[in-house]
Scaffold this motif. Structure first.
Motif, short mmCIF file in Angstrom:
data_model
loop_
_atom_site.label_atom_id
_atom_site.label_comp_id
_atom_site.label_asym_id
_atom_site.label_seq_id
_atom_site.Cartn_x
_atom_site.Cartn_y
_atom_site.Cartn_z
N ILE A 153 0.81 -1.22 0.00
CA ILE A 153 0.00 0.00 0.00
C ILE A 153 0.84 1.27 0.00
O ILE A 153 0.40 2.32 -0.43
CB ILE A 153 -1.01 0.08 1.18
N ASP A 212 -3.88 2.42 8.43
CA ASP A 212 -3.42 1.35 7.54
C ASP A 212 -4.10 0.02 7.86
O ASP A 212 -4.44 -0.76 6.98
CB ASP A 212 -1.90 1.17 7.69
N ARG A 213 -4.25 -0.26 9.17
CA ARG A 213 -4.85 -1.53 9.58
C ARG A 213 -6.25 -1.69 9.00
O ARG A 213 -6.62 -2.74 8.47
CB ARG A 213 -4.90 -1.57 11.12
N ALA A 259 -6.02 -2.19 5.27
CA ALA A 259 -5.56 -3.55 4.94
C ALA A 259 -6.72 -4.53 5.03
O ALA A 259 -6.90 -5.39 4.16
CB ALA A 259 -4.44 -3.95 5.89
N ARG A 260 -7.52 -4.43 6.09
CA ARG A 260 -8.64 -5.36 6.27
C ARG A 260 -9.67 -5.17 5.15
O ARG A 260 -10.16 -6.14 4.57
CB ARG A 260 -9.28 -5.15 7.64
N LEU A 308 -9.14 -3.89 2.24
CA LEU A 308 -8.55 -4.24 0.94
C LEU A 308 -8.61 -5.75 0.69
O LEU A 308 -9.02 -6.21 -0.39
CB LEU A 308 -7.08 -3.77 0.92
N THR A 309 -8.21 -6.54 1.68
CA THR A 309 -8.21 -8.00 1.47
C THR A 309 -9.65 -8.50 1.31
O THR A 309 -9.90 -9.40 0.50
CB THR A 309 -7.53 -8.74 2.64
N LEU A 323 -1.56 -6.90 8.06
CA LEU A 323 -1.07 -5.56 7.77
C LEU A 323 0.32 -5.60 7.12
O LEU A 323 0.60 -4.89 6.15
CB LEU A 323 -1.04 -4.74 9.06
N VAL A 333 0.10 -6.64 3.50
CA VAL A 333 -0.48 -5.58 2.66
C VAL A 333 0.53 -4.44 2.48
O VAL A 333 0.64 -3.85 1.40
CB VAL A 333 -1.80 -5.07 3.26
N ARG A 338 -8.61 -12.63 8.60
CA ARG A 338 -9.33 -11.47 9.17
C ARG A 338 -10.57 -11.94 9.92
O ARG A 338 -10.82 -11.53 11.04
CB ARG A 338 -9.71 -10.50 8.04
#
Lengths: 587, 404
Positions: free
Chosen positions: A15, A35-36, A39-40, A42-43, B106, B109, B167
């Motif tokens: 990212i 960011d966290r 990231a969540r 995004l995935t 994290l 990513v 997640r």
């Protein structure tokens, strides 16, 4: 609107490489998103998208997936006929065994080719046998009668089944025995897994019966093979290394692809000793999975003995990447490393290695000398011939001389394939020696003595026919006493004792027979079959009693004989047990 | 002779009083049969390999366990095997583990799949391992294996799916009162360390037919061995899984038929994980046995794709569907693939796993391919079947062949 390409790049490159605001917007997140959180989200989005694409019959999101590295085999650069000879033709213009019609060439390949070439030659000979002329048939029959190549035993069996006479009958008998043994053992296997039989049925067989059964594994039922695979994998609830080792040794020459998954599982577990044994068996299986499994294990191995064995196994399937490494190991002071290295050179060595290996043929250790001779036979370079011929003259009769003579024959066959002329003078010396040693014993004793000895011998045979064993033994003994240089009554007595499973007594008689007429005994397949079995059984008996050193001594003794005329399964089992006891002796 | 109910009470109270570290099951060999005794819901329960309730073996086992030798028959030589309750696991800090899993997500990513070897990713994996129960549970180990594989292939889609599974797992760990689905999810990831006995479904009197074995990566290469079975009553594929160093795996060759007297099935993940606690093995299979598998055999690639997507949607990191597929033909060029009657293609492995496809091609040349069993994988070129075994038809009948 979410920007799929941006988000895809985001996970591909990280990212940090993309503008945060754009990514946040694409994911529909609000300003203070960390960011966290990105990231969540995004995935989650990419996972959903990749599945949607898959459901819509398109490729997944990772259209630029990197292929895994695919190594290529390192092959010999041999431009000779044998080097270019493929087992099967794959494209136009290939020189392949399955297209060769010349019997002389096929027979030379059968003796001197690589494992794949020898197999293909045996298959080809079986194919063309019916259509060739009388002289060629006789040549084939002669070679098949002599050839004792356990590595291609199943293919040779198919060939022998086609020919008439003793070899054909022996082949039919072998096949019948294998099928009978398989049929006998199948219900026991079922009972074993059912819990009705507590003793594992294959371990209940003697070592040579097991070897004979599994050398011809390709004729066995799926049930027996699945059972053997389970024993190899240790899927018995309490894996027993002794059982696993015995099974691995027995399947070394099986060459059955059905066993491959179980063998590969052992390589993958990374158990050094079992892995080495597994690699030997795997390398003899013609299958697309073989090379990859061996290569992976070789690249992981770090212990010299294992690495050498795996390197040699890779060589057998045509990949010689381990050649330089194994050459280095020929300088090792460790006896076990050295033996492995000499063995591995059979598949990795080139003509340039002849001198280095030939130096070991003169070794005082018969095992090293024999293995070196076998390696020279496989390398097949003419430079080794003068040294081998000299050693053949000087070596006492027995295993070392037999292996040297065999090596000379192999090299000669290989030279034929290379279009070269073998140096005949040196070979004549060897043949001359052999002829002089043969069959003069009969002339030593005077006629009267010989007649008396024959009378006792015939009387012994008669008593034997009537089942009077003791009387027969006495007569045989009298015959032998009359003519000390005559082995026949001793052999008859020995075989009689062996038939009664009195191996200890039979051993003494066979030893006397060998002292009397060594060559005559060693060149008779019937005697050698019983004699070798006798030594093996006695060795098993004393080993069971805990007398390992004596057991090893017995095997040392039988291995010092010329076992070329003993059945392959017996030779194999003797070799296997000898090796096991040798390792045991070295701690 | 003491009455049976008295003996039952005595055995029940002995089993119930063993506590957390004591004996939880007793298997007793009597008269050639095995009787398994355990307490469930305060009641003594028993399963005998003779398949009858309250049989004479059960009664003789009770006599013997209570020391009443007079109940035994001449020739009885009872043997006892006890199954210990696992030692109390060290409590796992679910929040710390959830944080570590989030940290891994994290890190990946941030580094991107092209930066898989980044020290931060390796460190994040170490953090997950440190916070996980010891030994590393199979579910977690397999997740790390799959993540490493996806990163080494630089496969964005697979990486995203595996991380999405992680997640959801992290979220499930943070729930104070997890739903039944999340409880099952925790169990699939953490095994017994999740304290989720309710996530197990008992399996009694079931017939399982083994159709393949393979080794898959966990935290280490080839760390996990899997055996795949067709549950002949439920008509679904289940898997038995164990670490390669573990001696707990069921015994027997592949293929085999298992008559499971007592076992457990997890409720999450595809295929479901089975624990086989008491079973009898039949090694000899006939053609008739293979006909029992037919209802599970798929012949449509479209249907396989639908099921694959549904399974992965439900549990992205713990679903690796195993299917039995009957192809209409095997295509060799330009790419090896299994083709169904509608002409749809199911890819076969390439590159490093090309030998598996080559074996299948070779088998298809020498016999008729009845079906191919294998694990479905989604790669950039679409759905791929990693073949594990095949059933062939030759002149003399059906032949099962292991590929891995």
């Amino acid at each position: 609107m979410q920007d799929g390409k941006l988000l895809f790049e985001c996970l591909r490159e990280g990212i940090g490489k993309q503008p945060t605001a754009a990514v946040r917007d694409a994911l529909g997140l609000t300003e203070p998103a960390e960011d966290r959180e990105i990231a969540r989200a995004l995935t989650e989005w990419l996972a959903k998208e990749s599945l949607a694409q898959l459901a819509g019959e398109q490729g997944g999101a990772g259209a630029e997936e990197r292929g895994s590295f695919v190594p290529q085999p390192v092959e010999f650069n041999d431009t000779s006929f044998l080097g270019r000879l493929k087992p099967r033709s794959q494209k136009r213009g290939d020189t392949a065994v399955d297209e060769v019609n010349d019997v002389t060439t096929l027979l030379a390949v059968l003796r001197a080719g690589s494992l794949a070439q020898r197999r293909a030659a045996a298959r080809r000979i079986a194919e063309v046998f019916e259509s060739v002329g009388g002289e060629e048939r006789r040549a084939i029959e002669q070679v098949l009668e002599q050839l004792r190549d356990v590595e291609i035993a199943p293919e040779l069996l198919e060939c022998r089944l086609k020919i008439s006479g003793i070899p054909g009958r022996e082949a039919q008998l072998t096949l019948r025995e294998v099928r009978q043994l398989s049929a006998d053992i199948a219900p026991k296997i079922t009972a074993y897994w059912d819990g009705e039989l507590l003793v594992e049925p294959l371990m209940a067989l003697s070592g040579d019966q097991r070897a004979q059964l599994l050398v011809h594994a390709r004729h066995l039922d799926d049930l027996v093979i699945a059972h053997v695979a389970a024993l190899i994998e240790g899927a018995t609830g309490s894996p027993d290394r002794r059982v696993q080792r015995a099974m691995l040794s027995a399947v070394r020459y099986a060459g059955d692809p059905r066993l491959l998954p179980a063998l590969v599982s052992l390589l993958e577990v990374g158990d050094g000793e079992l892995g080495m044994e597994a690699s030997r068996a795997i390398s003899r299986i013609e299958d697309p999975r073989t090379w990859k499994a061996l290569l992976a294990a070789y690249e992981r191995s770090v212990v010299d003995r294992e690495r050498i064995s795996l390197g040699g196994a890779l060589g057998r399937v045509g990949d010689v990447r381990a050649a330089d490494y194994v050459r280095e190991q020929l300088r090792s002071q460790d006896e076990h490393v050295l033996i492995r290295a000499i063995e591995a050179m059979r598949t990795l060595g080139s003509a340039d290695d002849s001198d280095a290996v030939a130096a070991f043929v003169a070794s005082k250790d018969a095992v090293i000398a024999t293995k070196a001779a076998h390696t020279l036979a496989r390398i097949g370079d003419a430079r080794a011939l003068p040294e081998l011929t000299r050693l053949a003259r000087e070596a006492p009769a027995g295993a070392v001389r037999a292996s040297i003579e065999e090596a000379i024959e192999h090299i000669r066959a290989r030279l034929v394939l290379r279009g070269e002329e073998p140096p005949s003078e040196s070979l004549l010396v060897v043949l001359d020696e052999q002829q002089r040693a043969e069959g003069t014993a009969l002339l030593r004793a005077p006629f009267g003595v010989r007649l008396r000895a024959y009378r006792h011998f015939l009387a012994g045979r008669l008593w034997q026919l009537f089942g009077a064993t003791q009387r027969a033994l006495v007569r045989f003994d009298l015959a032998a006493s009359c003519r000390p240089g005559w082995a026949v009554p001793l052999v008859a007595a020995g075989m009689l004792q062996a038939g009664r499973e009195e191996y200890a007594q039979a051993l003494g008689l066979f030893r006397r027979a060998i002292d009397a007429e060594r060559e005559r005994v060693e060149r008779n397949p019937l005697i050698m079959r019983v004699l070798a079995r006798c030594f093996l059984r006695r060795s098993e008996q004393v080993e069971r009693d805990g007398r390992v050193a004596i057991a090893r001594g017995l095997l040392d003794e039988v291995m010092s004989l010329d076992l070329r005329h003993a059945p392959s399964s017996l030779r194999f089992e003797i070799g296997r047990r000898h090796e096991a006891l040798r390792v045991l002796g070295a701690g | 002779m003491r009455p049976l109910s008295e003996l039952e009470n005595a055995v029940r109270s002995r089993l119930a009083s063993q506590g957390a570290s004591g004996v939880r099951r007793v298997a007793c060999h009597v008269g050639g049969e095995e009787v398994l005794l355990f307490v469930r819901g305060g009641e003594l329960r028993a399963v005998c390999t003779c398949s009858r309730d309250q049989c004479e073996h059960y009664q003789r086992a009770l006599f013997w366990l209570c020391g009443a030798e007079d109940g035994l028959e001449a020739g009885d030589d009872p043997r006892l095997r006890t199954s210990q309750r696992p030692s109390t696991p060290v409590p796992v800090d679910h929040t710390a583990l959830a944080d570590a899993v989030d940290g891994l997500l994290l890190s990946v990513v941030r580094a991107g799949v092209t930066g898989a070897s980044s020290p931060s990713v390796r460190d994040a994996i170490d953090q997950v391992v440190v916070r996980a129960p010891t030994p590393l549970p199979l579910g977690l180990s397999r997740f790390l294996g799959r993540l490493n594989d996806a990163l080494s292939r630089q496969d964005v889609g697979k990486t995203a799916r595996v991380l999405e599974g992680a997640r959801r797992f992290a979220d499930a760990l943070r729930e104070e009162r997890p739903s039944s689905e999340n409880q099952a999810r925790r169990f699939a990831w953490l095994g017994t360390g999740a304290f989720g006995a309710r996530a197990l479904e008992p399996m009694e009197d079931a017939m399982l037919l083994e159709v393949g074995r393979e080794r898959v990566a966990g935290l280490q290469r080839n760390a996990i061995e899997r055996r795949y079975f067709v549950h002949l009553k439920k008509l679904e594929v289940v898997r038995e899984e164990h670490l390669r160093t573990d001696a707990e795996a069921s015994v027997g060759p592949c293929p085999r038929l298992l008559h499971v007297a007592f076992g457990e099935l997890e409720q999450f993940g595809v295929p479901r994980r089975a624990r086989l606690l008491q079973y009898a093995v039949a090694a000899e299979l006939t053609d008739a046995h293979w006909t029992l598998v037919e209802p599970v055999v798929q012949s449509s690639v479209r249907e396989l794709r639908r099921r694959y997507v549904a399974a992965v949607q439900q549990c992205p990191a713990q679903s690796e569907p195993f299917v039995i597929f009957a192809p209409a033909e095997l295509q060799e060029e330009p790419r090896a693939a299994l083709v169904d009657a509608q002409g749809e293609h199911l890819g076969l492995p390439e590159e490093a796993e090309q030998p598996l496809a080559d074996v299948l091609r070779h088998l298809a040349k020498e016999a008729t391919l009845v079906w191919v069993a294998g694990r479905l994988m989604s790669l950039s070129r679409g759905l791929v079947l990693r073949p594990v075994s095949a059933l062939l038809k030759r002149g003399d009948g059906l032949h099962f062949v292991r590929i891995t």
